[in-house]
Design a protein around this motif. Sequence first.
Motif, short mmCIF file in Angstrom:
data_model
loop_
_atom_site.label_atom_id
_atom_site.label_comp_id
_atom_site.label_asym_id
_atom_site.label_seq_id
_atom_site.Cartn_x
_atom_site.Cartn_y
_atom_site.Cartn_z
N THR A 33 0.68 6.25 10.75
CA THR A 33 -0.33 6.00 10.04
C THR A 33 -0.47 7.41 9.21
OG1 THR A 33 -1.39 4.39 11.18
CG2 THR A 33 -2.62 5.43 9.73
N LEU A 34 -0.58 8.50 10.02
CA LEU A 34 -0.60 10.11 9.52
C LEU A 34 0.46 10.34 8.59
CD1 LEU A 34 -2.28 12.59 9.76
CD2 LEU A 34 -0.53 13.21 11.50
N VAL A 35 1.65 10.14 8.73
CA VAL A 35 2.65 10.18 7.70
C VAL A 35 2.53 9.55 6.53
CG1 VAL A 35 5.29 10.16 7.57
CG2 VAL A 35 4.47 11.12 9.62
N LEU A 36 2.36 8.45 6.52
CA LEU A 36 2.32 7.36 5.39
C LEU A 36 1.12 7.68 4.68
CD1 LEU A 36 3.47 3.88 7.17
CD2 LEU A 36 4.57 5.65 5.47
N VAL A 37 0.03 7.93 5.42
CA VAL A 37 -1.23 8.19 4.40
C VAL A 37 -1.00 9.81 3.92
CG1 VAL A 37 -3.66 9.06 4.54
CG2 VAL A 37 -2.98 7.35 5.98
N THR A 38 -0.45 10.40 4.24
CA THR A 38 -0.11 11.80 3.84
C THR A 38 0.99 11.57 2.71
OG1 THR A 38 -0.37 13.13 5.67
CG2 THR A 38 0.92 14.02 3.89
N LEU A 39 1.72 10.90 2.86
CA LEU A 39 2.95 10.61 1.79
C LEU A 39 2.15 9.98 0.58
CD1 LEU A 39 6.10 9.63 3.55
CD2 LEU A 39 5.75 11.57 2.31
N PHE A 40 1.55 8.67 0.72
CA PHE A 40 0.80 8.08 -0.27
C PHE A 40 -0.29 8.72 -0.95
CE2 PHE A 40 1.59 3.80 2.07
CZ PHE A 40 3.05 3.86 1.46
N GLY A 41 -0.88 9.69 -0.21
CA GLY A 41 -1.77 10.76 -0.96
C GLY A 41 -1.40 11.55 -1.93
N LEU A 42 0.03 12.04 -1.42
CA LEU A 42 0.60 13.08 -2.33
C LEU A 42 1.29 12.37 -3.65
CD1 LEU A 42 2.53 15.23 0.34
CD2 LEU A 42 0.80 15.93 -0.91
N VAL A 43 1.83 11.16 -3.35
CA VAL A 43 2.04 10.29 -4.64
C VAL A 43 1.18 10.07 -5.64
CG1 VAL A 43 3.11 8.41 -5.35
CG2 VAL A 43 4.32 9.48 -3.21
N SER A 44 -0.17 9.67 -5.04
CA SER A 44 -1.33 9.57 -5.67
C SER A 44 -1.71 10.73 -6.55
CB SER A 44 -2.56 8.96 -4.85
OG SER A 44 -3.42 8.75 -5.70
N VAL A 45 -1.66 11.78 -5.73
CA VAL A 45 -1.89 12.99 -6.66
C VAL A 45 -0.97 13.29 -7.63
CG1 VAL A 45 -2.40 15.41 -6.26
CG2 VAL A 45 -3.53 14.01 -4.77
N ALA A 46 0.11 13.34 -7.35
CA ALA A 46 1.18 13.72 -8.37
C ALA A 46 1.47 12.53 -9.46
CB ALA A 46 2.76 13.37 -7.70
N SER A 47 0.80 11.23 -9.22
CA SER A 47 0.77 10.22 -10.34
C SER A 47 -0.32 10.72 -11.20
CB SER A 47 0.78 8.73 -9.81
OG SER A 47 -0.52 8.84 -9.25
N ARG A 48 -1.43 11.04 -10.85
CA ARG A 48 -2.32 11.53 -11.84
C ARG A 48 -1.98 12.73 -12.60
NH1 ARG A 48 -7.15 12.39 -7.31
NH2 ARG A 48 -7.15 10.02 -6.57
N TYR A 49 -1.19 13.66 -12.30
CA TYR A 49 -0.87 14.49 -13.09
C TYR A 49 0.17 14.06 -14.06
CZ TYR A 49 -2.95 18.28 -10.33
OH TYR A 49 -4.03 18.86 -9.87
N ASP A 50 0.96 13.13 -13.67
CA ASP A 50 2.16 12.30 -14.38
C ASP A 50 1.56 11.97 -15.54
OD1 ASP A 50 4.62 11.89 -15.31
OD2 ASP A 50 4.49 10.07 -14.44
N ASP A 51 0.22 11.08 -15.35
CA ASP A 51 -0.43 10.16 -16.17
C ASP A 51 -0.93 11.14 -17.33
OD1 ASP A 51 0.23 7.75 -15.20
OD2 ASP A 51 -1.53 7.62 -14.10
N ALA A 52 -1.77 12.59 -16.96
CA ALA A 52 -2.25 13.36 -17.49
C ALA A 52 -1.19 13.86 -18.83
CB ALA A 52 -3.05 14.33 -16.95
#
Length: 99
Positions: free
Chosen positions: A78-97
């Motif tokens: 759970t810790l590893v997946l939450v970290t990975l999904f969180g990083l992808v979410s942050v990266a996708s915000r910058y990509d959308d911007a």
Amino acid sequence: MSDDAADDRSGMEGEGPAVEVSSRPYLIGTAAAVTVFAAAAGYVVAANNAVGAVTVFGLVTLPGSPAAMALYGAALATLVLVTLFGLVSVASRYDDAAA
């Protein structure tokens, strides 16, 4: 360009416009399956070994019971997946911007 061509985003004749589908339910389902698998693997490994305690990275000592190892496996997955999904979410915000 005609109105029909502007509305048809698929580029193929006879098909409607493309539908945007969220992948979030699929990712949550995959994360749940991985977490259950990690818990089951922890249980099976501990059940087949006669270890009294396990020290994780020299920091924490856990009991070697099957239930404790299943809980540790689920928590770590759970810790590893939450970290990975969180990083992808942050990266996708910058990509959308940037687009």
